[in-house]
Design an enzyme around this catalytic site. Structure first.
Site, PDB file in Angstrom:
ATOM      1  N   HIS A   1      31.247  77.699  75.684  1.00 52.84           N
ATOM      2  CA  HIS A   1      31.844  78.909  76.242  1.00 52.84           C
ATOM      3  C   HIS A   1      32.991  78.610  77.201  1.00 52.84           C
ATOM      4  O   HIS A   1      33.881  79.442  77.386  1.00 52.84           O
ATOM      5  CB  HIS A   1      30.775  79.746  76.954  1.00 52.84           C
ATOM      6  CG  HIS A   1      30.190  79.088  78.165  1.00 52.84           C
ATOM      7  ND1 HIS A   1      29.169  78.154  78.087  1.00 52.84           N
ATOM      8  CD2 HIS A   1      30.475  79.228  79.493  1.00 52.84           C
ATOM      9  CE1 HIS A   1      28.862  77.743  79.307  1.00 52.84           C
ATOM     10  NE2 HIS A   1      29.625  78.378  80.175  1.00 52.84           N
TER      11      HIS A   1
ATOM     12  N   HIS B   1      30.766  76.875  93.109  1.00 55.70           N
ATOM     13  CA  HIS B   1      29.493  77.262  92.500  1.00 55.70           C
ATOM     14  C   HIS B   1      28.631  76.027  92.279  1.00 55.70           C
ATOM     15  O   HIS B   1      29.135  74.923  92.103  1.00 55.70           O
ATOM     16  CB  HIS B   1      29.661  78.069  91.215  1.00 55.70           C
ATOM     17  CG  HIS B   1      30.326  77.380  90.055  1.00 55.70           C
ATOM     18  ND1 HIS B   1      31.510  76.696  90.133  1.00 55.70           N
ATOM     19  CD2 HIS B   1      29.961  77.322  88.742  1.00 55.70           C
ATOM     20  CE1 HIS B   1      31.854  76.242  88.941  1.00 55.70           C
ATOM     21  NE2 HIS B   1      30.924  76.590  88.087  1.00 55.70           N
TER      22      HIS B   1
END
Length: 306
Positions: free
Chosen positions: A108, A172
């Protein structure tokens, strides 16, 4: 632009999705008007196509196939083999060590931006360039800048309209295993690339959704997002002072912004490629700290100032 598997899964609020959709629509308008003849995308992998059995820092694909994870498009991409091979030769000649893959599986991190910008990941010829952003040990950030510079110098010889994409989140620290942290059950996957069954993929999606829900509700031990760090990084790329990241150590980045903040390497490479054409200006700008995606999410478009 950032990517996230959670954009294709239930959970994120409509307010967040609307904000991101608007930013991506603006980027899509820029791309549509530019009408690129070739796309080069710098992107990471999340143990879907590149594994510890052979983990290069950089790899240029001469053929690539989307694995179809998290609802993204599966199947072969349109990779111009001759141009990709010429690119690899030029990067090596520029003293940047890069591997090539004649059969790269991409996830992805590569396919989501292509689908977002074109509707279909095969709409334009594309050369995927893998930058290791997860599997430690990682090289210094200045090497990603050198890679981008070498790529940009080659692209300038093609006499084509080239769109360069950097695909990665900002701060993140999602629960992605590494060689040092993976439980025994995950080692076969991240080292040997053992295929996942449909049930295993579904279980992974559920686990990602649960992790994001807990993180967004303050019920997680994952490292918090760092918007201040994100804005500092965005100021660097907006200003074009890309060498400012040369002194950022891998340990400092992980401590300040999480282990997956290393995905900004793709941004550094993309902007470095653009910078070979002289000064540039960033136009559309978007940033949002998005706990529901476990990521600082940003979008930028940029063009040469001239």
């Amino acid at each position: 632009m950032s990517h996230s598997p959670l954009l294709n899964l239930p959970g994120p609020s409509q307010d967040l999705l609307d904000d991101i959709d608007a930013a991506l629509a603006s980027a899509r308008d820029v791309v549509t008007a530019y009408d690129p003849e070739l796309v080069v995308i710098f992107s990471p992998d999340h143990y879907n196509g590149v594994f510890y059995r052979m983990m290069p820092p950089f790899c240029i694909s001469t053929k690539a196939t989307g694995v179809g994870d998290y609802g993204t498009q599966a199947g072969p991409l349109d990779v111009p083999e001759d141009i990709a091979t010429g690119l690899a030769e030029a990067v090596l000649a520029a003293d940047v060590d890069v591997a090539i893959s004649a059969s790269m599986d991409v996830d992805h991190g590569t396919v989501q931006p292509l689908q977002t910008l074109f509707g279909d990941a095969t709409m334009r010829p594309v050369i995927p360039i893998f930058i290791n952003s997860v599997a430690t040990p990682l090289g210094p950030l200045r090497r990603s800048r050198a890679l981008g510079t070498a790529v940009g110098n080659y692209l300038a010889t093609l006499d084509k309209r080239v769109l360069v994409i950097g695909s990665g989140g900002l701060s993140h620290d999602p629960p992605v295993p590494t060689l040092a942290t993976a439980p025994p059950a995950a080692l076969g996957r991240i080292v040997g690339g053992e295929p996942m069954s449909a049930e295993q993929r579904q279980a992974r999606q559920v686990a990602v959704m649960e992790a994001a829900h807990n993180f967004a509700h303050g019920e997680s031990k994952l490292q918090p997002l760092n918007p201040e760090w994100d804005h500092r990084f965005l100021q660097i790329v907006d200003s074009g002072h890309l060498s400012d990241v040369d002194g950022w150590s891998t340990s400092w980045m992980a401590h300040e912004a999480g282990h997956s903040a290393h995905e900004v390497r793709t941004w550094v490479a993309a902007f470095s490629a653009l910078a070979t054409q002289g000064q540039y200006r960033t136009e559309s700008r978007f940033y949002r700290a998005a706990p529901e995606l476990i990521a600082g999410f940003a979008v930028r478009t940029a063009v040469p100032s001239r």
